[in-house]
Design a protein around this motif. Structure first.
Motif, PDB file in Angstrom:
ATOM      1  N   UNK A 186      50.658  17.845  82.951  1.00  0.00           N
ATOM      2  CA  UNK A 186      50.253  17.782  84.361  1.00  0.00           C
ATOM      3  C   UNK A 186      51.362  18.328  85.256  1.00  0.00           C
ATOM      4  N   UNK A 187      52.604  18.071  84.903  1.00  0.00           N
ATOM      5  CA  UNK A 187      53.728  18.584  85.687  1.00  0.00           C
ATOM      6  C   UNK A 187      53.821  20.108  85.575  1.00  0.00           C
ATOM      7  N   UNK A 188      53.552  20.633  84.392  1.00  0.00           N
ATOM      8  CA  UNK A 188      53.539  22.090  84.225  1.00  0.00           C
ATOM      9  C   UNK A 188      52.434  22.709  85.067  1.00  0.00           C
ATOM     10  N   UNK A 189      51.283  22.037  85.100  1.00  0.00           N
ATOM     11  CA  UNK A 189      50.179  22.517  85.931  1.00  0.00           C
ATOM     12  C   UNK A 189      50.588  22.528  87.402  1.00  0.00           C
ATOM     13  N   UNK A 190      51.271  21.478  87.820  1.00  0.00           N
ATOM     14  CA  UNK A 190      51.747  21.402  89.212  1.00  0.00           C
ATOM     15  C   UNK A 190      52.773  22.504  89.489  1.00  0.00           C
ATOM     16  N   UNK A 191      53.636  22.763  88.515  1.00  0.00           N
ATOM     17  CA  UNK A 191      54.690  23.781  88.691  1.00  0.00           C
ATOM     18  C   UNK A 191      54.075  25.164  88.913  1.00  0.00           C
ATOM     19  N   UNK A 192      53.111  25.532  88.075  1.00  0.00           N
ATOM     20  CA  UNK A 192      52.498  26.856  88.218  1.00  0.00           C
ATOM     21  C   UNK A 192      51.628  26.935  89.475  1.00  0.00           C
ATOM     22  N   UNK A 193      51.094  25.794  89.893  1.00  0.00           N
ATOM     23  CA  UNK A 193      50.365  25.771  91.159  1.00  0.00           C
ATOM     24  C   UNK A 193      51.327  26.040  92.308  1.00  0.00           C
ATOM     25  N   UNK A 194      52.511  25.463  92.236  1.00  0.00           N
ATOM     26  CA  UNK A 194      53.539  25.693  93.262  1.00  0.00           C
ATOM     27  C   UNK A 194      53.943  27.168  93.287  1.00  0.00           C
ATOM     28  N   UNK A 195      54.213  27.724  92.113  1.00  0.00           N
ATOM     29  CA  UNK A 195      54.679  29.116  92.034  1.00  0.00           C
ATOM     30  C   UNK A 195      53.649  30.084  92.601  1.00  0.00           C
ATOM     31  N   UNK A 196      52.374  29.776  92.431  1.00  0.00           N
ATOM     32  CA  UNK A 196      51.332  30.676  92.915  1.00  0.00           C
ATOM     33  C   UNK A 196      50.824  30.359  94.304  1.00  0.00           C
ATOM     34  N   UNK A 197      51.460  29.423  94.989  1.00  0.00           N
ATOM     35  CA  UNK A 197      50.983  28.987  96.304  1.00  0.00           C
ATOM     36  C   UNK A 197      51.312  29.998  97.394  1.00  0.00           C
ATOM     37  N   UNK A 198      50.350  30.162  98.309  1.00  0.00           N
ATOM     38  CA  UNK A 198      50.556  31.049  99.453  1.00  0.00           C
ATOM     39  C   UNK A 198      50.166  30.370 100.772  1.00  0.00           C
ATOM     40  N   UNK A 199      49.696  29.145 100.694  1.00  0.00           N
ATOM     41  CA  UNK A 199      49.228  28.476 101.910  1.00  0.00           C
ATOM     42  C   UNK A 199      49.431  26.976 101.789  1.00  0.00           C
ATOM     43  N   UNK A 200      49.192  26.285 102.906  1.00  0.00           N
ATOM     44  CA  UNK A 200      49.309  24.830 102.925  1.00  0.00           C
ATOM     45  C   UNK A 200      48.282  24.189 101.997  1.00  0.00           C
ATOM     46  N   UNK A 201      47.105  24.817 101.891  1.00  0.00           N
ATOM     47  CA  UNK A 201      46.059  24.285 101.004  1.00  0.00           C
ATOM     48  C   UNK A 201      46.523  24.344  99.553  1.00  0.00           C
ATOM     49  N   UNK A 202      47.135  25.477  99.186  1.00  0.00           N
ATOM     50  CA  UNK A 202      47.649  25.625  97.817  1.00  0.00           C
ATOM     51  C   UNK A 202      48.689  24.559  97.512  1.00  0.00           C
ATOM     52  N   UNK A 203      49.594  24.324  98.462  1.00  0.00           N
ATOM     53  CA  UNK A 203      50.653  23.334  98.244  1.00  0.00           C
ATOM     54  C   UNK A 203      50.088  21.915  98.226  1.00  0.00           C
ATOM     55  N   UNK A 204      49.034  21.688  98.988  1.00  0.00           N
ATOM     56  CA  UNK A 204      48.406  20.360  98.977  1.00  0.00           C
ATOM     57  C   UNK A 204      47.833  20.063  97.589  1.00  0.00           C
ATOM     58  N   UNK A 205      47.278  21.081  96.955  1.00  0.00           N
ATOM     59  CA  UNK A 205      46.764  20.900  95.596  1.00  0.00           C
ATOM     60  C   UNK A 205      47.902  20.612  94.618  1.00  0.00           C
ATOM     61  N   UNK A 206      49.030  21.305  94.819  1.00  0.00           N
ATOM     62  CA  UNK A 206      50.198  21.054  93.963  1.00  0.00           C
ATOM     63  C   UNK A 206      50.710  19.631  94.171  1.00  0.00           C
ATOM     64  N   UNK A 207      50.726  19.176  95.419  1.00  0.00           N
ATOM     65  CA  UNK A 207      51.184  17.810  95.720  1.00  0.00           C
ATOM     66  C   UNK A 207      50.264  16.785  95.060  1.00  0.00           C
ATOM     67  N   UNK A 208      48.970  17.052  95.062  1.00  0.00           N
ATOM     68  CA  UNK A 208      48.018  16.143  94.439  1.00  0.00           C
ATOM     69  C   UNK A 208      48.293  16.036  92.933  1.00  0.00           C
ATOM     70  N   UNK A 209      48.591  17.165  92.307  1.00  0.00           N
ATOM     71  CA  UNK A 209      48.918  17.163  90.872  1.00  0.00           C
ATOM     72  C   UNK A 209      50.199  16.381  90.611  1.00  0.00           C
ATOM     73  N   UNK A 210      51.182  16.545  91.488  1.00  0.00           N
ATOM     74  CA  UNK A 210      52.440  15.805  91.348  1.00  0.00           C
ATOM     75  C   UNK A 210      52.214  14.303  91.498  1.00  0.00           C
ATOM     76  N   UNK A 211      51.406  13.929  92.468  1.00  0.00           N
ATOM     77  CA  UNK A 211      51.119  12.511  92.681  1.00  0.00           C
ATOM     78  C   UNK A 211      50.394  11.907  91.478  1.00  0.00           C
ATOM     79  N   UNK A 212      49.506  12.698  90.907  1.00  0.00           N
ATOM     80  CA  UNK A 212      48.781  12.213  89.733  1.00  0.00           C
ATOM     81  C   UNK A 212      49.743  12.018  88.564  1.00  0.00           C
ATOM     82  N   UNK A 213      50.652  12.974  88.367  1.00  0.00           N
ATOM     83  CA  UNK A 213      51.634  12.855  87.290  1.00  0.00           C
ATOM     84  C   UNK A 213      52.521  11.631  87.503  1.00  0.00           C
ATOM     85  N   UNK A 214      52.889  11.371  88.766  1.00  0.00           N
ATOM     86  CA  UNK A 214      53.732  10.216  89.067  1.00  0.00           C
ATOM     87  C   UNK A 214      52.991   8.922  88.758  1.00  0.00           C
ATOM     88  N   UNK A 215      51.712   8.870  89.065  1.00  0.00           N
ATOM     89  CA  UNK A 215      50.912   7.680  88.765  1.00  0.00           C
ATOM     90  C   UNK A 215      50.829   7.468  87.256  1.00  0.00           C
TER      91      UNK A 215
END
Length: 330
Positions: A98-127
């Motif tokens: 899940x963290x790897x998924x969040x990492x690649x989401x971050x790397x490919x982000x170009x907008x606030x929406x993209x980063x919000x999805x990455x943050x959601x993945x990070x929060x899920x991994x933390x849970x």
């Protein structure tokens, strides 16, 4: 005295036997508390040193029983540790995936929406990193009967990776914000430049930039700087428009003045022509021949035609003045 000694020996043996049975009971159940178990073992070891007298055969048997119980505890604990390690490995694998998924989401982000999805993945991994398996999807239900705890090493590894991805997310956020800031900084600067030459176009550009700013990811300081520049462009364009209007108004008033002067000149010329008509009337009245009288009447008609032409011109000038004043009042 011998009877009392024999009774004490039996009592001491029974005491140790009871302790061993209690120790053995600690291994029963699905989740033995090994910390309490080994603490109890220390207490029993001390009892073997202090509880006297005791029959040598009994002591030897109980000591062997203690060894057997401890061996069983070690085997159970090792089995549990291996099981724990296996579960921890699996959970670590899931969390890191899940963290790897969040990492690649971050790397490919170009907008606030993209980063919000990455943050959601990070929060899920933390849970998922917390004890227990609540929040896991159907694909992880095979761990539902487990407490979901990871080993310290696995948890530390996941936490280190989480912090790494979280830091990358923050860096990406700043990177995108800087990109937007540089873009709008250039746009606002262009609006300021255009304001001196095409104030209307500059204002349209300011409005366009303000619309584009909505939903854009930047820091408050960056937003404030862009808005300050847009205000400057708007104020400069307004001042330029006001100056243009004043100059235009001044030109219109100058046109009106020139036309009014021309009307006055036409009125004077008309009065002069009227005087010529009166003079011609006198000449006509005193004419000695019909031919001269006819010639004079021709002069009079010419003067009247010139008067009519000048009055038409005056009407045109007055209409032009009215049109200018109407534009000035719009």
């Amino acid at each position: 005295m011998a009877l009392k000694s024999g009774s004490l020996v039996e009592t001491n043996g029974a005491k140790l036997q009871s302790e061993l049975e209690d120790l053995q009971s600690r291994l029963r159940g699905s989740t033995p508390n090994y910390r309490e178990f080994w603490a109890h073992v220390k207490e029993i070891n001390q009892l073997f040193k202090t509880v006297k007298p005791i029959a040598p055969a009994t002591r030897h048997r109980l000591w062997a029983d203690l060894g057997t119980i401890c061996q069983e505890a070690k085997r159970l604990q090792e089995d549990e540790n291996q099981k724990r390690k296996g579960i921890s490995d699996q959970k670590r694998s899931l969390v890191q995936s899940k963290l790897n998924e969040a990492y690649y989401q971050v790397k490919g982000s170009h907008s606030a929406i993209d980063l919000a999805e990455a943050r959601e993945l990070l929060n899920k991994a933390l849970a998922w990193m917390k004890n227990g398996w609540s929040g896991f999807t159907a694909t992880t239900e095979l761990f539902a009967l487990d407490d979901g705890r990871m080993t310290k090493a696995d948890h530390d590894a996941c936490w280190e990776k989480w912090q790494e991805v979280n830091e990358a997310l923050g860096h990406k956020r700043r990177e995108i914000a800087q990109y937007h800031f540089d873009h709008f900084l250039s746009e606002a600067g262009e609006a300021i430049t255009v304001a001196d030459f095409e104030p209307k176009k500059a204002k349209e550009k300011v409005k366009s930039i303000q619309g584009a700013l909505k939903g854009t990811m930047m820091s408050r300081e960056q937003f404030d700087e862009i808005r300050r520049l847009l205000d400057r462009a708007w104020e400069r364009a307004t001042a330029k428009q006001q100056k243009h209007h004043e100059e235009w108004e001044s030109r219109q008033l100058s046109h009106i003045t020139r036309k009014q002067d021309l009307i006055e000149e036409m009125e004077r010329q008309i009065e002069g022509l009227k005087g010529h008509v009166d003079h011609c009337r006198d000449l006509e009245a005193g004419a000695r021949t019909d031919d001269f009288a006819q010639t004079v009447r021709g002069w009079i008609e010419e003067h009247y035609e010139r008067i009519r032409a000048k009055r038409r011109f005056i009407e045109e000038l007055q209409e032009q003045i009215g049109s200018i004043k109407e534009k000035m009042h719009d």
